[in-house]
Design a protein around this motif. Structure first.
Motif, mmCIF file in Angstrom:
data_model
loop_
_atom_site.group_PDB
_atom_site.id
_atom_site.type_symbol
_atom_site.label_atom_id
_atom_site.label_comp_id
_atom_site.label_asym_id
_atom_site.label_seq_id
_atom_site.Cartn_x
_atom_site.Cartn_y
_atom_site.Cartn_z
ATOM 1 N N GLU A 118 21.973 44.832 42.719
ATOM 2 C CA GLU A 118 22.520 44.589 41.317
ATOM 3 C C GLU A 118 23.903 44.244 41.324
ATOM 4 O OE1 GLU A 118 20.607 44.394 38.669
ATOM 5 O OE2 GLU A 118 18.857 44.577 39.879
ATOM 6 N N THR A 119 24.542 44.705 42.697
ATOM 7 C CA THR A 119 25.919 44.227 42.797
ATOM 8 C C THR A 119 26.042 42.817 43.238
ATOM 9 O OG1 THR A 119 26.071 45.122 45.145
ATOM 10 C CG2 THR A 119 26.245 46.881 43.358
ATOM 11 N N LEU A 120 25.089 42.029 43.824
ATOM 12 C CA LEU A 120 25.290 41.008 44.477
ATOM 13 C C LEU A 120 24.900 39.783 43.463
ATOM 14 C CD1 LEU A 120 23.313 41.819 47.751
ATOM 15 C CD2 LEU A 120 25.697 42.002 47.235
ATOM 16 N N SER A 121 25.677 38.653 43.430
ATOM 17 C CA SER A 121 25.475 37.415 42.671
ATOM 18 C C SER A 121 25.778 36.499 43.669
ATOM 19 C CB SER A 121 26.614 37.500 41.599
ATOM 20 O OG SER A 121 26.506 36.467 40.795
ATOM 21 N N GLU A 122 24.567 36.037 44.128
ATOM 22 C CA GLU A 122 24.656 34.621 45.131
ATOM 23 C C GLU A 122 24.823 33.481 44.031
ATOM 24 O OE1 GLU A 122 21.416 36.118 48.574
ATOM 25 O OE2 GLU A 122 20.527 34.915 46.745
ATOM 26 N N ASP A 123 24.751 33.556 42.946
ATOM 27 C CA ASP A 123 24.824 32.093 42.210
ATOM 28 C C ASP A 123 26.026 31.953 41.654
ATOM 29 O OD1 ASP A 123 21.866 31.704 42.581
ATOM 30 O OD2 ASP A 123 21.467 33.120 40.838
ATOM 31 N N THR A 124 26.931 33.003 41.319
ATOM 32 C CA THR A 124 28.150 32.518 40.795
ATOM 33 C C THR A 124 29.353 33.433 41.872
ATOM 34 O OG1 THR A 124 27.946 34.733 39.611
ATOM 35 C CG2 THR A 124 27.498 32.695 38.473
ATOM 36 N N PRO A 125 29.471 33.048 42.806
ATOM 37 C CA PRO A 125 30.606 33.445 43.882
ATOM 38 C C PRO A 125 31.906 33.393 43.203
ATOM 39 C CG PRO A 125 30.006 31.066 44.509
ATOM 40 C CD PRO A 125 29.072 31.437 43.398
ATOM 41 N N ASP A 126 32.810 34.364 43.576
ATOM 42 C CA ASP A 126 34.214 34.491 43.292
ATOM 43 C C ASP A 126 35.090 33.415 44.045
ATOM 44 O OD1 ASP A 126 36.832 35.169 42.589
ATOM 45 O OD2 ASP A 126 36.065 37.430 42.219
ATOM 46 N N PRO A 127 35.826 32.715 43.084
ATOM 47 C CA PRO A 127 36.545 31.482 43.769
ATOM 48 C C PRO A 127 37.529 32.375 44.664
ATOM 49 C CG PRO A 127 37.105 31.595 41.665
ATOM 50 C CD PRO A 127 35.788 32.461 41.782
ATOM 51 N N ARG A 128 37.772 33.486 44.645
ATOM 52 C CA ARG A 128 38.794 34.215 45.444
ATOM 53 C C ARG A 128 38.274 34.726 46.754
ATOM 54 N NH1 ARG A 128 40.514 38.973 41.999
ATOM 55 N NH2 ARG A 128 38.526 39.082 41.330
ATOM 56 N N GLU A 129 36.808 34.426 47.001
ATOM 57 C CA GLU A 129 36.265 34.902 48.257
ATOM 58 C C GLU A 129 36.306 33.691 49.383
ATOM 59 O OE1 GLU A 129 32.267 36.396 47.124
ATOM 60 O OE2 GLU A 129 32.807 37.669 45.486
ATOM 61 N N ARG A 130 36.640 34.103 50.136
ATOM 62 C CA ARG A 130 36.693 33.120 51.532
ATOM 63 C C ARG A 130 36.630 33.742 52.714
ATOM 64 N NH1 ARG A 130 41.918 34.024 49.614
ATOM 65 N NH2 ARG A 130 43.562 34.588 51.264
ATOM 66 N N SER A 131 36.660 33.106 53.729
ATOM 67 C CA SER A 131 36.640 33.711 55.041
ATOM 68 C C SER A 131 37.953 34.004 55.240
ATOM 69 C CB SER A 131 36.173 32.570 56.144
ATOM 70 O OG SER A 131 34.790 32.655 55.896
ATOM 71 N N GLY A 132 38.196 35.093 56.222
ATOM 72 C CA GLY A 132 39.639 35.597 56.700
ATOM 73 C C GLY A 132 40.487 36.513 55.679
ATOM 74 N N LEU A 133 39.860 36.966 54.891
ATOM 75 C CA LEU A 133 40.484 37.939 54.015
ATOM 76 C C LEU A 133 40.995 39.164 54.762
ATOM 77 C CD1 LEU A 133 38.188 37.938 50.758
ATOM 78 C CD2 LEU A 133 40.323 36.764 50.864
ATOM 79 N N ARG A 134 42.345 39.496 54.313
ATOM 80 C CA ARG A 134 42.784 40.708 54.681
ATOM 81 C C ARG A 134 42.313 41.783 53.993
ATOM 82 N NH1 ARG A 134 47.678 39.349 57.525
ATOM 83 N NH2 ARG A 134 47.223 37.667 58.953
ATOM 84 N N ILE A 135 42.352 43.323 54.403
ATOM 85 C CA ILE A 135 41.979 44.520 54.209
ATOM 86 C C ILE A 135 42.640 44.653 52.715
ATOM 87 C CG2 ILE A 135 43.795 45.963 55.256
ATOM 88 C CD1 ILE A 135 41.252 48.117 55.574
ATOM 89 N N GLY A 136 43.872 44.410 52.603
ATOM 90 C CA GLY A 136 44.526 44.715 51.041
ATOM 91 C C GLY A 136 43.856 43.728 50.256
ATOM 92 N N GLU A 137 43.541 42.427 50.456
ATOM 93 C CA GLU A 137 42.833 41.566 49.544
ATOM 94 C C GLU A 137 41.398 42.022 49.165
ATOM 95 O OE1 GLU A 137 44.678 37.133 50.491
ATOM 96 O OE2 GLU A 137 43.578 38.332 52.300
ATOM 97 N N VAL A 138 40.842 42.571 50.144
ATOM 98 C CA VAL A 138 39.413 42.970 49.863
ATOM 99 C C VAL A 138 39.179 44.250 49.003
ATOM 100 C CG1 VAL A 138 37.350 43.999 51.080
ATOM 101 C CG2 VAL A 138 38.565 41.960 52.076
ATOM 102 N N ALA A 139 40.231 45.030 49.179
ATOM 103 C CA ALA A 139 40.316 46.330 48.708
ATOM 104 C C ALA A 139 40.496 45.919 47.364
ATOM 105 C CB ALA A 139 41.476 46.965 49.388
#
Length: 249
Positions: A118-139
């Protein structure tokens, strides 16, 4: 030597030979001998010449065991019958209880995985999600402190790659997805050890849609097993209620 009496049409003769009992269940005579030696059946009687003889108690034991096989599998079914036949009925019931408890744990794990989906949404990804995020950004994205991500990594739930040569953690979409799942289940008070198999399922199936299909199939399998176990418990209850009688034919 007097030949043992042939069984009646319903298989309830006063004395059954090994072959008679085998025919009742569509088994080989060797399987019947193996079952007796394993304790699945009560000890057989013997003729003066040493041949095994069986009675109605053995027929009932065999039918009960066959039902237990479908519900509990060969190892646990054998242990249950053996325990009954050594006179330890509470021990046999404890084995039954343990089997049902294990099934309950499987259902709980299935429910946890369903909640994680229920926490996953494959159809509407967050535009902020990208490869190479630092730990603070993920938090910040999932609403936890960086220290929480470090705890999950120490528990081997997250394994973000490291940037060279700085050694900084870099989170990609898969790691961010896993972090969201962990955070969701932790808010539902799941333990870290309970979360690990959820993540393993998700990684093995390759995504939420595939995992959802796998969960549906697993839920159907659990329902079938539960019904088989219910029938097995009923058969064992009837066998115990009828009494083991005399094992001597």
């Amino acid at each position: 030597m007097k030949r043992p009496r042939e069984p009646d049409a319903d298989g309830r003769g006063s004395r059954l030979r090994t072959v008679d009992l085998a025919r009742l269940a569509g088994l080989s005579t060797q399987q019947i001998r193996n079952y007796e030696e394993a304790g699945v059946l009560p000890p057989a009687g013997r003729t003066e010449s040493g041949y095994r003889t069986f009675g109605d108690v053995h027929r009932r034991a065999l039918l009960t065991y066959r039902t237990l096989l479908a519900g509990y599998g060969p190892v646990r079914a054998t242990r249950i019958m053996r325990t009954v036949h050594v006179g330890d009925v509470p021990g046999a019931l404890a084995l039954v209880d343990a089997a049902h408890a294990a099934l309950h744990e499987e259902r709980a794990a299935l429910r946890a995985t369903g909640e994680a989906l229920e926490t996953l949404s494959e159809d509407t990804p967050d535009p902020r999600e990208r490869s190479g995020l630092r730990i603070g950004e993920v938090a910040a994205l999932i609403g936890v402190r960086p220290s929480a991500l470090r705890v999950w990594e120490a528990a081997a739930l997250l394994t973000p790659p490291r940037e060279h040569p700085t050694g900084y953690r870099l989170y990609g979409p898969a790691e961010l997805r896993d972090a969201r799942v962990i955070h969701s289940l932790r808010r539902s008070h799941y333990l870290l050890d309970q979360i690990r198999p959820v993540l393993e399922d998700l990684r093995r199936e390759g995504g939420a849609r595939s995992l959802r299909r796998a969960l549906t199939a697993r839920a159907e399998s659990l329902t079938a097993r539960s019904q088989a176990m219910l029938a097995a418990a009923g058969a064992l209850s009837a066998y115990l209620a009828e009494g083991l009688g005399s094992a001597q034919a």
